[in-house]
Design an enzyme around this catalytic site. Structure first.
Site, PDB file in Angstrom:
ATOM      1  N   SER A 284      -3.029  22.983   3.270  1.00  0.00           N
ATOM      2  CA  SER A 284      -2.975  21.595   3.495  1.00  0.00           C
ATOM      3  C   SER A 284      -4.635  21.823   4.043  1.00  0.00           C
ATOM      4  CB  SER A 284      -2.410  21.167   4.790  1.00  0.00           C
ATOM      5  OG  SER A 284      -1.179  21.450   4.377  1.00  0.00           O
TER       6      SER A 284
ATOM      7  N   HIS B  22      -6.734  21.500   1.157  1.00  0.00           N
ATOM      8  CA  HIS B  22      -6.509  19.985   0.793  1.00  0.00           C
ATOM      9  C   HIS B  22      -7.706  19.134   1.355  1.00  0.00           C
ATOM     10  CE1 HIS B  22      -3.371  20.634  -1.798  1.00  0.00           C
ATOM     11  NE2 HIS B  22      -2.536  20.424  -0.873  1.00  0.00           N
TER      12      HIS B  22
ATOM     13  N   HIS C  87      -4.526  24.856  11.458  1.00  0.00           N
ATOM     14  CA  HIS C  87      -3.416  24.378  12.060  1.00  0.00           C
ATOM     15  C   HIS C  87      -2.206  25.086  12.338  1.00  0.00           C
ATOM     16  CE1 HIS C  87      -2.750  23.533   7.855  1.00  0.00           C
ATOM     17  NE2 HIS C  87      -1.341  23.641   8.160  1.00  0.00           N
TER      18      HIS C  87
ATOM     19  N   CYS D 118       3.629  26.823  10.902  1.00  0.00           N
ATOM     20  CA  CYS D 118       3.366  26.009   9.742  1.00  0.00           C
ATOM     21  C   CYS D 118       4.405  26.561   8.645  1.00  0.00           C
ATOM     22  CB  CYS D 118       2.135  25.647   9.268  1.00  0.00           C
ATOM     23  SG  CYS D 118       2.091  24.371   7.875  1.00  0.00           S
TER      24      CYS D 118
ATOM     25  N   CYS E 299      -3.948  27.581   5.598  1.00  0.00           N
ATOM     26  CA  CYS E 299      -2.709  26.940   4.718  1.00  0.00           C
ATOM     27  C   CYS E 299      -3.388  26.148   3.635  1.00  0.00           C
ATOM     28  CB  CYS E 299      -1.948  26.114   5.631  1.00  0.00           C
ATOM     29  SG  CYS E 299      -0.651  25.110   4.995  1.00  0.00           S
TER      30      CYS E 299
HETATM   31  N1  APR Z   1       6.841  25.571 -12.267  1.00  0.00           N
HETATM   32  C1  APR Z   1       7.158  26.387 -11.711  1.00  0.00           C
HETATM   33  N2  APR Z   1       6.501  27.014 -10.645  1.00  0.00           N
HETATM   34  C2  APR Z   1       5.119  26.620 -10.737  1.00  0.00           C
HETATM   35  C3  APR Z   1       4.673  25.434 -11.466  1.00  0.00           C
HETATM   36  C4  APR Z   1       5.716  24.682 -12.160  1.00  0.00           C
HETATM   37  N3  APR Z   1       5.435  23.829 -13.078  1.00  0.00           N
HETATM   38  N4  APR Z   1       3.515  25.431 -11.211  1.00  0.00           N
HETATM   39  C5  APR Z   1       3.244  26.336 -10.152  1.00  0.00           C
HETATM   40  N5  APR Z   1       4.035  26.840  -9.761  1.00  0.00           N
HETATM   41  C6  APR Z   1       4.121  28.201  -8.708  1.00  0.00           C
HETATM   42  C7  APR Z   1       3.009  28.809  -8.718  1.00  0.00           C
HETATM   43  O1  APR Z   1       2.769  30.047  -9.597  1.00  0.00           O
HETATM   44  C8  APR Z   1       3.048  29.393  -7.456  1.00  0.00           C
HETATM   45  O2  APR Z   1       3.640  30.740  -7.485  1.00  0.00           O
HETATM   46  O3  APR Z   1       4.181  27.492  -7.730  1.00  0.00           O
HETATM   47  C9  APR Z   1       3.661  28.365  -6.588  1.00  0.00           C
HETATM   48  C10 APR Z   1       3.085  27.722  -5.618  1.00  0.00           C
HETATM   49  O4  APR Z   1       2.635  28.676  -4.493  1.00  0.00           O
HETATM   50  P1  APR Z   1       1.330  28.420  -3.578  1.00  0.00           P
HETATM   51  O5  APR Z   1       0.443  27.805  -4.605  1.00  0.00           O
HETATM   52  O6  APR Z   1       1.006  29.609  -2.963  1.00  0.00           O
HETATM   53  O7  APR Z   1       1.718  27.088  -2.349  1.00  0.00           O
HETATM   54  P2  APR Z   1       2.246  27.273  -1.087  1.00  0.00           P
HETATM   55  O8  APR Z   1       1.394  27.761  -0.330  1.00  0.00           O
HETATM   56  O9  APR Z   1       3.663  28.171  -1.296  1.00  0.00           O
HETATM   57  O10 APR Z   1       2.513  25.767  -0.648  1.00  0.00           O
HETATM   58  C11 APR Z   1       3.530  25.016  -1.870  1.00  0.00           C
HETATM   59  O11 APR Z   1       4.086  23.373  -0.084  1.00  0.00           O
HETATM   60  O12 APR Z   1       3.356  23.002   1.985  1.00  0.00           O
HETATM   61  C12 APR Z   1       3.160  22.871   0.621  1.00  0.00           C
HETATM   62  O13 APR Z   1       0.857  22.052   0.391  1.00  0.00           O
HETATM   63  C13 APR Z   1       1.951  23.059   0.011  1.00  0.00           C
HETATM   64  O14 APR Z   1       2.283  21.542  -1.934  1.00  0.00           O
HETATM   65  C14 APR Z   1       2.040  23.021  -1.386  1.00  0.00           C
HETATM   66  C15 APR Z   1       3.724  23.419  -1.387  1.00  0.00           C
HETATM   67 ZN    ZN Z   2       0.131  24.079   6.852  1.00  0.00          ZN
END
Ligand code: APR
Ligand code: ZN
Ligand code: ZN
Length: 375
Positions: free
Chosen positions: A48, A51, A68, A175, A46
């Site tokens: 996190s 991070h 986790h 999660c 994940c």
């Molecule tokens: N506008 C629209 N979409 C965006 C932007 C933006 N400004 N910036 C990034 N994205 C899109 C990315 O292209 C990606 O598809 O947001 C998506 C984020 O997906 P992931 O990076 O795969 O993240 P994910 O695992 O889904 O988690 C998202 O939830 O639990 C929290 O820590 C996690 O903050 C994170 C969030």
């Molecule tokens: Zn998680």
């Protein structure tokens, strides 16, 4: 039999931030009172965990065993454990449910006060660790630590699930899936026939889409700056997808037009405060609800004109989709088994624990939705 003895096994140890994990031989002590030792079968990687590795959650102490989002089989239990026995299938709960604290007793809250999120003591409830490696104490991570063949969990951080559940899939209920799905069902309480937009179509955003679909939303609009994410989003339930880069006007204006006056619900699944502000503005000014799902950097602040709320909008959030882990996770697994939703679409890669660093690379390159590690 291993019960009562120290177990020697493999684990991915994080010795310091900004370094690859290293596969080590570790010792796992037997469970003490109200603890459970679990043989891990599957765990997701994940954001996190990343991070912590990148050093952006600086309160986590090293060396530590991260992870986790796990599922496994109980190897042995300590004294006083009543409802869990060796051989049971279980899911780890980074958001525990002690069942006794002020928040556990409130039906509206899932924020158990014994949670280690934010505090990051890195210890079991009795303030000691069950892990050693090369003579050194290794920290636990948010009462879970799943990147190891065996882990020890406080009873409050264990959800017993049904025997026929496939652990290599339902680990996501630990999660990512539950966070998104619960944000739609519990936090927003999406109504049948409503209009929804999901900002960010990663694994968490897709889980929100699934929740909106199960709730019977009429329109589920996916919003992402990467159009490659659209096909998968439509597969799991998005009715249309838009890319903010393809419009000159701000995206909330586009959404207002598409929904004749603003959305009923919007979800930010990125962790970007300016997207949070625009997700709020995209909702109907008098009755829209916007939910923060993404985790923003710890020092970030959200800028809002109070009038946006005064007219009647609601801004909400929840950790772990608002689910109380021990009560709700077994039910989520039962819903999965009853085919109320699917998890296959969220799993993009499978790797053995030994290749965990490849899994983190896939995450960094944006190539994975979820990588599930097997043991
Ligand atoms: N506008 C629209 N979409 C965006 C932007 C933006 N400004 N910036 C990034 N994205 C899109 C990315 O292209 C990606 O598809 O947001 C998506 C984020 O997906 P992931 O990076 O795969 O993240 P994910 O695992 O889904 O988690 C998202 O939830 O639990 C929290 O820590 C996690 O903050 C994170 C969030
Ligand atoms: Zn998680
Ligand atoms: Zn509690």
């Amino acid at each position: 039999t291993t019960a009562g003895n120290v177990i020697k096994c493999k684990a991915a140890v994080a010795w310091a931030p900004k370094q690859p994990l290293s596969i080590e031989d570790i010792e796992v002590a037997p469970p003490k009172a109200h603890e459970v030792r679990v043989k891990m079968v599957a765990t997701g990687i994940c954001r996190s965990d990343d991070h912590v590795l990148s050093g952006s959650i600086s309160s986590v102490k090293f060396p530590v065993i991260l992870g986790h989002e796990g599922a496994g089989i109980v190897e042995s239990v300590g004294p006083g454990v009543r409802n869990i026995k060796p051989g049971d299938k279980v899911i780890t709960l980074f958001q525990p449910q002690c069942g006794e604290c002020r928040n556990c007793l409130d039906p509206k809250s899932n924020m158990c006060l014994k949670s280690d999120i934010g505090k990051h003591t890195g210890m079991m409830l009795d303030n000691s660790s069950r892990f050693t490696c090369k003579g050194r104490l290794i920290q636990h991570f948010v009462h879970t630590s799943t990147f190891t063949e065996y882990t020890v969990l406080d009873e409050m951080a264990v959800a017993k699930i049904q025997d026929d559940a496939p652990l290599d899939k339902v680990c996501l209920i630990s999660c990512g899936f539950s966070t998104g799905y619960g944000s739609a069902l519990n936090t927003a309480k999406v109504k049948q026939g409503s209009t929804c937009a999901v900002f960010g179509l990663g694994g968490v955003g897709l889980s929100v889409v699934i929740g909106c679909k199960v709730a019977g939303a009429a329109k589920i609009i996916g919003v992402d700056t990467n159009s490659d994410k659209f096909a998968k989003a439509k597969e799991v339930g998005a009715t249309e997808c838009i890319n903010p880069k393809h419009y000159k006007e701000p995206i909330h204006k586009v959404l207002e037009r598409l929904t004749e006056g603003g959305l009923d619900y919007s979800f930010e699944c990125i962790g970007n405060t300016s997207v949070m502000a625009s997700a709020l503005l995209s909702t109907n000014y008098s009755c829209g609800t916007s939910v923060i799902v993404g985790v923003a950097p710890s020092a970030a602040e959200l800028n809002l004109n109070p009038m946006e709320i005064l007219t009647g909008r609601t801004l909400k959030g929840a950790i772990f989709g608002g689910w109380k882990g021990r009560d709700c996770v077994p039910k989520l697994v039962a819903d999965f088994m009853a085919k109320k939703f699917e998890l296959d679409g969220l799993i993009s890669h499978r790797l053995p624990l030994q290749k965990i660093n490849e899994g983190f690379d896939l995450l960094h390159k944006g190539e994975s939705l979820r990588t599930v590690l097997y043991f």
